[in-house]
Design a protein around this motif. Structure first.
Motif, PDB file in Angstrom:
ATOM      1  N   PHE A  76       0.819  -1.217   0.000  1.00 17.20           N
ATOM      2  CA  PHE A  76       0.000   0.000   0.000  1.00 17.20           C
ATOM      3  C   PHE A  76       0.857   1.274   0.000  1.00 17.20           C
ATOM      4  O   PHE A  76       0.523   2.268   0.651  1.00 17.20           O
ATOM      5  CB  PHE A  76      -0.962   0.034   1.196  1.00 17.20           C
ATOM      6  CG  PHE A  76      -1.800  -1.207   1.355  1.00 17.20           C
ATOM      7  CD1 PHE A  76      -2.583  -1.681   0.311  1.00 17.20           C
ATOM      8  CD2 PHE A  76      -1.811  -1.905   2.567  1.00 17.20           C
ATOM      9  CE1 PHE A  76      -3.369  -2.829   0.456  1.00 17.20           C
ATOM     10  CE2 PHE A  76      -2.584  -3.058   2.716  1.00 17.20           C
ATOM     11  CZ  PHE A  76      -3.361  -3.520   1.660  1.00 17.20           C
ATOM     12  N   GLY A  77       2.008   1.208  -0.656  1.00 17.97           N
ATOM     13  CA  GLY A  77       2.875   2.386  -0.744  1.00 17.97           C
ATOM     14  C   GLY A  77       3.786   2.597   0.456  1.00 17.97           C
ATOM     15  O   GLY A  77       4.571   3.536   0.482  1.00 17.97           O
ATOM     16  N   VAL A  78       3.685   1.718   1.467  1.00 16.91           N
ATOM     17  CA  VAL A  78       4.545   1.838   2.648  1.00 16.91           C
ATOM     18  C   VAL A  78       5.742   0.897   2.483  1.00 16.91           C
ATOM     19  O   VAL A  78       5.577  -0.243   2.048  1.00 16.91           O
ATOM     20  CB  VAL A  78       3.775   1.486   3.946  1.00 16.91           C
ATOM     21  CG1 VAL A  78       4.674   1.621   5.171  1.00 16.91           C
ATOM     22  CG2 VAL A  78       2.537   2.365   4.096  1.00 16.91           C
ATOM     23  N   GLN A  79       6.943   1.397   2.816  1.00 14.05           N
ATOM     24  CA  GLN A  79       8.155   0.602   2.653  1.00 14.05           C
ATOM     25  C   GLN A  79       8.772   0.221   3.987  1.00 14.05           C
ATOM     26  O   GLN A  79       8.998   1.097   4.841  1.00 14.05           O
ATOM     27  CB  GLN A  79       9.177   1.400   1.850  1.00 14.05           C
ATOM     28  CG  GLN A  79       9.244   1.013   0.388  1.00 14.05           C
ATOM     29  CD  GLN A  79      10.142   1.962  -0.334  1.00 14.05           C
ATOM     30  OE1 GLN A  79       9.703   3.022  -0.786  1.00 14.05           O
ATOM     31  NE2 GLN A  79      11.426   1.612  -0.423  1.00 14.05           N
ATOM     32  N   MET A 103      -3.198   9.062   8.037  1.00 14.35           N
ATOM     33  CA  MET A 103      -2.478  10.309   7.763  1.00 14.35           C
ATOM     34  C   MET A 103      -1.437  10.094   6.675  1.00 14.35           C
ATOM     35  O   MET A 103      -0.233  10.027   6.942  1.00 14.35           O
ATOM     36  CB  MET A 103      -1.783  10.785   9.042  1.00 14.35           C
ATOM     37  CG  MET A 103      -2.754  11.067  10.155  1.00 14.35           C
ATOM     38  SD  MET A 103      -1.916  11.696  11.604  1.00 14.35           S
ATOM     39  CE  MET A 103      -3.323  11.944  12.673  1.00 14.35           C
ATOM     40  N   PRO A 104      -1.913   9.974   5.437  1.00 16.25           N
ATOM     41  CA  PRO A 104      -1.006   9.554   4.350  1.00 16.25           C
ATOM     42  C   PRO A 104       0.093  10.557   4.008  1.00 16.25           C
ATOM     43  O   PRO A 104       1.102  10.172   3.451  1.00 16.25           O
ATOM     44  CB  PRO A 104      -1.951   9.339   3.167  1.00 16.25           C
ATOM     45  CG  PRO A 104      -3.217  10.030   3.512  1.00 16.25           C
ATOM     46  CD  PRO A 104      -3.292  10.137   4.992  1.00 16.25           C
ATOM     47  N   LYS A 105      -0.086  11.809   4.351  1.00 19.49           N
ATOM     48  CA  LYS A 105       0.882  12.798   3.860  1.00 19.49           C
ATOM     49  C   LYS A 105       1.692  13.450   4.974  1.00 19.49           C
ATOM     50  O   LYS A 105       2.191  14.551   4.828  1.00 19.49           O
ATOM     51  CB  LYS A 105       0.147  13.865   3.055  1.00 19.49           C
ATOM     52  CG  LYS A 105      -0.495  13.274   1.800  1.00 19.49           C
ATOM     53  CD  LYS A 105      -0.545  14.231   0.649  1.00 19.49           C
ATOM     54  CE  LYS A 105      -0.657  13.520  -0.671  1.00 19.49           C
ATOM     55  NZ  LYS A 105      -1.808  12.595  -0.761  1.00 19.49           N
ATOM     56  N   GLN A 106       1.817  12.741   6.108  1.00 16.06           N
ATOM     57  CA  GLN A 106       2.582  13.341   7.211  1.00 16.06           C
ATOM     58  C   GLN A 106       3.683  12.386   7.632  1.00 16.06           C
ATOM     59  O   GLN A 106       3.567  11.179   7.445  1.00 16.06           O
ATOM     60  CB  GLN A 106       1.652  13.579   8.403  1.00 16.06           C
ATOM     61  CG  GLN A 106       0.547  14.556   8.086  1.00 16.06           C
ATOM     62  CD  GLN A 106      -0.152  15.020   9.353  1.00 16.06           C
ATOM     63  OE1 GLN A 106       0.497  15.374  10.322  1.00 16.06           O
ATOM     64  NE2 GLN A 106      -1.460  15.000   9.340  1.00 16.06           N
ATOM     65  N   ASP A 107       4.735  12.948   8.241  1.00 18.36           N
ATOM     66  CA  ASP A 107       5.689  12.018   8.834  1.00 18.36           C
ATOM     67  C   ASP A 107       5.241  11.713  10.260  1.00 18.36           C
ATOM     68  O   ASP A 107       4.705  12.569  10.966  1.00 18.36           O
ATOM     69  CB  ASP A 107       7.146  12.476   8.720  1.00 18.36           C
ATOM     70  CG  ASP A 107       7.397  13.881   9.213  1.00 18.36           C
ATOM     71  OD1 ASP A 107       6.647  14.331  10.087  1.00 18.36           O
ATOM     72  OD2 ASP A 107       8.347  14.509   8.718  1.00 18.36           O
ATOM     73  N   LEU A 108       5.432  10.455  10.643  1.00 17.75           N
ATOM     74  CA  LEU A 108       4.776   9.947  11.846  1.00 17.75           C
ATOM     75  C   LEU A 108       5.731   9.173  12.743  1.00 17.75           C
ATOM     76  O   LEU A 108       6.607   8.453  12.250  1.00 17.75           O
ATOM     77  CB  LEU A 108       3.636   8.991  11.434  1.00 17.75           C
ATOM     78  CG  LEU A 108       2.587   9.553  10.464  1.00 17.75           C
ATOM     79  CD1 LEU A 108       1.713   8.427   9.924  1.00 17.75           C
ATOM     80  CD2 LEU A 108       1.733  10.599  11.167  1.00 17.75           C
ATOM     81  N   LEU A 109       5.513   9.338  14.046  1.00 12.24           N
ATOM     82  CA  LEU A 109       6.163   8.461  15.018  1.00 12.24           C
ATOM     83  C   LEU A 109       5.054   7.578  15.587  1.00 12.24           C
ATOM     84  O   LEU A 109       4.116   8.067  16.217  1.00 12.24           O
ATOM     85  CB  LEU A 109       6.830   9.290  16.134  1.00 12.24           C
ATOM     86  CG  LEU A 109       7.550   8.489  17.213  1.00 12.24           C
ATOM     87  CD1 LEU A 109       8.719   7.690  16.629  1.00 12.24           C
ATOM     88  CD2 LEU A 109       8.058   9.418  18.325  1.00 12.24           C
ATOM     89  N   ASP A 125       7.034  10.280   2.798  1.00 13.16           N
ATOM     90  CA  ASP A 125       6.847   9.437   1.610  1.00 13.16           C
ATOM     91  C   ASP A 125       6.654   7.962   1.977  1.00 13.16           C
ATOM     92  O   ASP A 125       6.861   7.074   1.153  1.00 13.16           O
ATOM     93  CB  ASP A 125       8.013   9.627   0.620  1.00 13.16           C
ATOM     94  CG  ASP A 125       9.374   9.501   1.289  1.00 13.16           C
ATOM     95  OD1 ASP A 125       9.408   9.340   2.533  1.00 13.16           O
ATOM     96  OD2 ASP A 125      10.399   9.541   0.593  1.00 13.16           O
ATOM     97  N   ALA A 126       6.265   7.724   3.249  1.00 12.58           N
ATOM     98  CA  ALA A 126       5.880   6.388   3.725  1.00 12.58           C
ATOM     99  C   ALA A 126       7.018   5.368   3.720  1.00 12.58           C
ATOM    100  O   ALA A 126       6.805   4.175   3.519  1.00 12.58           O
ATOM    101  CB  ALA A 126       4.675   5.861   2.950  1.00 12.58           C
TER     102      ALA A 126
END
Ligand SMILES: Nc1ncnc2c1ncn2[C@@H]1O[C@H](COP(=O)(O)OP(=O)(O)OP(=O)(O)O)[C@@H](O)[C@H]1O
Ligand SMILES: CC(C)(CO)[C@@H](O)C(=O)NCCC(=O)O
Ligand SMILES: [K+]
Length: 231
Positions: A76-79, A103-109, A125-126
């Motif tokens: 699903f676009g996540v690496q 939250m597809p367009k944020q950087d996340l912890l 960018d996932a």
């Protein structure tokens, strides 16, 4: 209806998911839901196969398709950044897939405060930037009690971020500080736009994380699992 299962190290959780994405938590016993309405079971297990088999027996859903979800190099676009992607805990992988869906367009912890606490960094960018694994609150306390002669604990939990004045307070406050400290350290190392917090101790930790943009998401793993329905 689909049954989603998170088979963890200390307990297992279940969720009924409709085709439209509605989710309802469900108790894991054969009597607690209409078995005929279940089309398939999607499950993830960080626990051993013995637990999976026990649950299969308990739920009496042998006649339905059971689809095990495992960690992969990408989905699903996540690496996944592990060189051996399947060795990344599937709960961490699903928490990231769920976070990316939210939250597809944020950087996340992504923080999962379970038996073990895990932290995973996910870039805008996932791409998984790596993570940490440490003992969870309960496990930390249990290991100190087990390996020392004179440290004991109580059934009540009243941890605070302040110096303790007796054994129980010192132990509980110290372990709370260790987990909150790890999250704070993670933030100092690489701050992200959002901290997503899930797992059995998430609610307990939340008041101590007011300095960060934290969102409590108890169903993060199930959001990840539900992405696999009919995929
Ligand atoms: N009803 C409960 N049963 C067990 N643990 C609970 C419960 N409520 C809160 N906790 C806390 O949740 C933590 C375990 O988290 P969780 O339920 O997410 O475990 P898990 O999914 O088995 O963990 P993992 O998958 O990381 O092994 C423990 O530290 C415990 O203090
Ligand atoms: C770290 C735990 C136990 C957290 O539940 C789980 O994600 C797991 O078993 N992971 C395997 C090891 C790894 O993630 O590198
Ligand atoms: K978990």
């Amino acid at each position: 209806m689909y049954l989603l299962l998170d088979i963890g190290n200390s307990r297992s959780k279940g969720m009924l998911a409709s085709r439209t994405g509605q989710m309802t938590p469900v108790e894991l016993s054969a009597a607690s839901f209409d078995r005929t309405a279940i089309e398939a079971v999607y499950y993830a297990a960080v626990a051993g196969q013995d637990k999976v088999q026990a649950l299969k027996k308990q739920l009496q859903l042998h006649d339905k398709p059971w689809r095990q979800i495992e960690s992969e190099a990408a989905r699903f676009g996540v690496q996944n950044c592990y060189s051996q992607p399947h060795l990344l805990g599937v709960d961490r992988w699903l928490a990231m897939l769920g976070s990316h869906w939210l939250m597809p367009k944020q950087d996340l912890l992504v923080v999962d405060a379970g038996t073990a606490v895990t932290l995973d960094w996910l870039s805008t960018d996932a791409v998984h930037q790596g993570g940490w694994i440490l003992p969870g609150l309960k496990l930390q306390q249990q290991s100190v009690v087990q390996k020392t002669a004179k440290v004991f604990n109580a059934d009540t939990h009243q941890a605070r971020l302040q110096p303790g004045g007796d054994t129980v307070a010192c132990l509980q406050n110290g372990c709370l500080a260790a987990v909150v400290g790890a999250i704070s350290q993670a933030w100092q190392l690489q701050p992200m736009q959002q901290v997503l917090l899930t797992g059995g101790d998430a609610r307990l930790l939340l008041p101590y994380l007011k300095n960060y943009p934290v969102q409590l998401e108890p169903n993060l793993l199930f959001y990840g699992l539900s992405r696999f329905i009919d995929s």
